[in-house]
Design a protein around this motif. Structure first.
Motif, PDB file in Angstrom:
ATOM      1  N   SER A  63      55.748  30.265  43.237  1.00 16.53           N
ATOM      2  CA  SER A  63      54.486  30.973  43.035  1.00 16.53           C
ATOM      3  C   SER A  63      54.694  32.234  42.214  1.00 16.53           C
ATOM      4  N   VAL A  64      53.662  32.567  41.444  1.00 17.23           N
ATOM      5  CA  VAL A  64      53.623  33.796  40.662  1.00 17.23           C
ATOM      6  C   VAL A  64      52.346  34.534  41.029  1.00 17.23           C
ATOM      7  N   TYR A  65      52.463  35.817  41.374  1.00 14.32           N
ATOM      8  CA  TYR A  65      51.334  36.615  41.820  1.00 14.32           C
ATOM      9  C   TYR A  65      51.064  37.733  40.821  1.00 14.32           C
ATOM     10  N   LEU A  66      49.789  37.911  40.468  1.00 16.83           N
ATOM     11  CA  LEU A  66      49.377  38.990  39.578  1.00 16.83           C
ATOM     12  C   LEU A  66      48.364  39.866  40.311  1.00 16.83           C
ATOM     13  N   ASP A  67      48.642  41.158  40.379  1.00 16.18           N
ATOM     14  CA  ASP A  67      47.756  42.116  41.030  1.00 16.18           C
ATOM     15  C   ASP A  67      47.190  43.072  39.999  1.00 16.18           C
ATOM     16  N   VAL A  68      45.856  43.160  39.918  1.00 18.06           N
ATOM     17  CA  VAL A  68      45.191  44.211  39.170  1.00 18.06           C
ATOM     18  C   VAL A  68      44.767  45.242  40.204  1.00 18.06           C
ATOM     19  N   ASP A  69      45.518  46.340  40.263  1.00 15.01           N
ATOM     20  CA  ASP A  69      45.358  47.329  41.331  1.00 15.01           C
ATOM     21  C   ASP A  69      44.884  48.643  40.728  1.00 15.01           C
ATOM     22  N   GLU A  70      43.748  49.148  41.220  1.00 19.16           N
ATOM     23  CA  GLU A  70      43.196  50.397  40.699  1.00 19.16           C
ATOM     24  C   GLU A  70      43.002  51.413  41.823  1.00 19.16           C
ATOM     25  N   GLU A  71      43.191  52.696  41.477  1.00 19.78           N
ATOM     26  CA  GLU A  71      43.027  53.790  42.428  1.00 19.78           C
ATOM     27  C   GLU A  71      41.978  54.769  41.897  1.00 19.78           C
ATOM     28  N   LEU A  72      41.044  55.122  42.781  1.00 24.74           N
ATOM     29  CA  LEU A  72      39.934  56.005  42.415  1.00 24.74           C
ATOM     30  C   LEU A  72      40.220  57.440  42.835  1.00 24.74           C
ATOM     31  N   THR A  73      39.990  58.378  41.924  1.00 27.71           N
ATOM     32  CA  THR A  73      40.004  59.806  42.226  1.00 27.71           C
ATOM     33  C   THR A  73      38.619  60.358  41.907  1.00 27.71           C
ATOM     34  N   THR A 168      30.958  51.766  36.432  1.00 26.27           N
ATOM     35  CA  THR A 168      30.350  51.240  37.651  1.00 26.27           C
ATOM     36  C   THR A 168      29.962  52.401  38.562  1.00 26.27           C
ATOM     37  N   PRO A 169      28.783  52.379  39.204  1.00 24.30           N
ATOM     38  CA  PRO A 169      28.400  53.462  40.113  1.00 24.30           C
ATOM     39  C   PRO A 169      29.442  53.684  41.202  1.00 24.30           C
ATOM     40  N   LEU A 170      29.521  54.898  41.679  1.00 22.72           N
ATOM     41  CA  LEU A 170      30.475  55.227  42.729  1.00 22.72           C
ATOM     42  C   LEU A 170      30.185  54.413  43.992  1.00 22.72           C
ATOM     43  N   PRO A 171      31.226  54.023  44.726  1.00 19.75           N
ATOM     44  CA  PRO A 171      31.014  53.138  45.882  1.00 19.75           C
ATOM     45  C   PRO A 171      30.397  53.809  47.093  1.00 19.75           C
ATOM     46  N   PRO A 281      38.359  44.932  48.172  1.00 21.91           N
ATOM     47  CA  PRO A 281      39.030  43.748  47.629  1.00 21.91           C
ATOM     48  C   PRO A 281      38.143  42.990  46.648  1.00 21.91           C
ATOM     49  N   GLY A 282      38.788  42.335  45.677  1.00 18.03           N
ATOM     50  CA  GLY A 282      38.069  41.483  44.742  1.00 18.03           C
ATOM     51  C   GLY A 282      37.293  42.221  43.680  1.00 18.03           C
ATOM     52  N   ARG A 283      37.642  43.501  43.416  1.00 23.45           N
ATOM     53  CA  ARG A 283      36.851  44.294  42.474  1.00 23.45           C
ATOM     54  C   ARG A 283      37.715  45.315  41.752  1.00 23.45           C
ATOM     55  N   THR A 284      37.480  45.494  40.446  1.00 23.22           N
ATOM     56  CA  THR A 284      38.089  46.591  39.697  1.00 23.22           C
ATOM     57  C   THR A 284      36.984  47.514  39.223  1.00 23.22           C
ATOM     58  N   TRP A 285      37.265  48.824  39.191  1.00 26.74           N
ATOM     59  CA  TRP A 285      36.230  49.781  38.804  1.00 26.74           C
ATOM     60  C   TRP A 285      36.182  49.982  37.296  1.00 26.74           C
ATOM     61  N   SER A 286      37.247  49.666  36.604  1.00 24.83           N
ATOM     62  CA  SER A 286      37.240  49.769  35.144  1.00 24.83           C
ATOM     63  C   SER A 286      36.550  48.572  34.506  1.00 24.83           C
ATOM     64  N   ARG A 312      49.827  29.909  40.376  1.00 22.23           N
ATOM     65  CA  ARG A 312      49.401  31.238  39.964  1.00 22.23           C
ATOM     66  C   ARG A 312      48.315  31.770  40.885  1.00 22.23           C
ATOM     67  N   TRP A 313      48.461  33.037  41.293  1.00 24.67           N
ATOM     68  CA  TRP A 313      47.477  33.669  42.167  1.00 24.67           C
ATOM     69  C   TRP A 313      47.170  35.059  41.619  1.00 24.67           C
ATOM     70  N   VAL A 314      45.885  35.431  41.605  1.00 20.30           N
ATOM     71  CA  VAL A 314      45.452  36.726  41.084  1.00 20.30           C
ATOM     72  C   VAL A 314      44.642  37.455  42.151  1.00 20.30           C
ATOM     73  N   ARG A 315      44.878  38.765  42.245  1.00 22.85           N
ATOM     74  CA  ARG A 315      44.128  39.572  43.213  1.00 22.85           C
ATOM     75  C   ARG A 315      43.645  40.851  42.524  1.00 22.85           C
ATOM     76  N   TYR A 316      42.369  41.198  42.736  1.00 21.59           N
ATOM     77  CA  TYR A 316      41.799  42.449  42.256  1.00 21.59           C
ATOM     78  C   TYR A 316      41.556  43.356  43.468  1.00 21.59           C
ATOM     79  N   THR A 317      42.008  44.608  43.386  1.00 19.59           N
ATOM     80  CA  THR A 317      41.833  45.535  44.498  1.00 19.59           C
ATOM     81  C   THR A 317      41.604  46.945  43.966  1.00 19.59           C
ATOM     82  N   THR A 318      40.669  47.651  44.595  1.00 21.27           N
ATOM     83  CA  THR A 318      40.457  49.070  44.300  1.00 21.27           C
ATOM     84  C   THR A 318      40.687  49.870  45.570  1.00 21.27           C
TER      85      THR A 318
END
Length: 327
Positions: A63-73, A168-171, A281-286, A312-318
């Motif tokens: 398996s190959v895992y791809l993470d699109v990981d974003e951090e909000l300030t 995207t509007p603030l959460p 989970p499942g969302r990017t802010w950019s 192949r597995w993909v995960r989006y996380t903010t």
């Protein structure tokens, strides 16, 4: 006896209505090279479950895992105005295979990079982009495709930022009010936390930490729902208010009575700020997403089920890096 068997064979043959079909191999069932799965909108729950699979999936955990990981300030003033907003993101690759063919990772076709000469309009806009030395960028300028040969372990393929106004509007938004009661040495604080996530999104591990005045020795609480909880530490001057899961459009409400030892009275000037932590989970802010992830054979053609490409597995996380409300 032979004659009897022949007769029975002829009788049974009359009941066979179709010829058998060869079953599709597990590798073919998971082959995503020709499906635009990663660019499609996927319900957050399915994304989380898909990327939580263990080595039992496939043969030998290929398996190959791809993470699109974003951090909000984010910093929000007392008036509700956004003082600061920033996204820090990365694309991380984790491989459980000792040897992999070349992999191509396609990002948004309309991705805009500040300072890039490539013309693009209306797409996600990022800046300060850096790449791992192992990433081949020959197709990135024209097609937004990263080429890399995965190695066993973890690699950060790309880092980026998004400054100033977010697409995207603030959460989350906070509404607060205070009522002083000098006769009872109390300060009553009412908090309403509104979840402004896009439809079908949710946040988990939502935790609000509020700094209280130094004279506070005890806190009473009235929580709006049974799934909420609150804890107070007089030594650290921290009130922690949390909920495990919050759906889009929901609103949390709580009232806290801050009590001081007479003759002291808690001052509203010493209250705050409120720091919020959460995960979406499942969302990017950019707005950055992956159009496809494909493996190539040594001859340069797209891998098929016959060549047994890794799963192949993909995960989006903010996540919240620093989400501050001044109250």
């Amino acid at each position: 006896m032979a004659t009897y068997r022949q007769v029975m064979r002829e009788v049974l043959r009359n009941f066979i209505l179709s010829t058998p079909l060869r079953a599709r191999s597990p590798a073919h069932l998971f082959d995503l090279s020709s499906v635009s799965l990663f660019g499609a909108e996927t319900p957050p729950g399915k994304v989380a479950r898909a990327t939580g699979l263990t080595d039992r999936v496939g043969e030998g955990g290929r398996s190959v895992y791809l993470d699109v990981d974003e951090e909000l300030t984010v910093v929000i003033a007392v008036t509700g105005a956004v003082v600061r907003s920033e996204v820090q993101g990365l694309l991380r690759l984790r491989t459980q295979v000792s040897f992999c063919p070349e992999m191509r990772v396609a990002l948004n076709e309309d991705l805009i990079i500040i300072g890039d000469q490539r013309e693009a309009y209306g797409g996600p806009c990022i800046s300060n982009v850096t790449f791992h030395p192992a990433v081949d960028l020959r197709d990135f300028g024209t097609q937004r495709v990263l080429r890399v040969t995965p190695v066993h372990g973890q690699t950060t393929l790309m880092k980026y930022q998004l400054l100033d106004e977010l697409p995207t509007p603030l959460p989350f938004r906070l509404i607060s009010s205070m009522e002083e009661s000098p006769q009872s040495n109390r300060l009553v604080v009412c908090l309403k936390l509104r979840c402004d996530l896009p439809p079908r999104c949710h946040a988990v591990k939502v935790r609000a930490q509020l700094t209280v005045p130094s004279v506070v020795i005890g806190v009473t609480q009235e929580l709006g729902s049974a799934d909420q909880s609150a804890n107070f530490s007089a030594q650290e001057r921290q009130l922690v208010w949390s909920v495990p899961r919050l759906l889009s459009g929901a609103q949390l409400q709580a009232s806290f009575g801050l009590t001081a030892k007479p003759p002291a009275v808690p001052s509203p000037l010493e209250l705050g700020p409120l720091s919020l932590t959460f995960e979406v989970p499942g969302r990017t802010w950019s707005g950055l997403t992956l159009r496809y992830v494909r493996f190539l054979t040594p001859h340069g053609t797209a891998a098929t089920s016959a060549t047994s490409p890794p799963h192949r597995w993909v995960r989006y996380t903010t996540h919240s890096l620093s989400y501050i409300f001044h109250i």
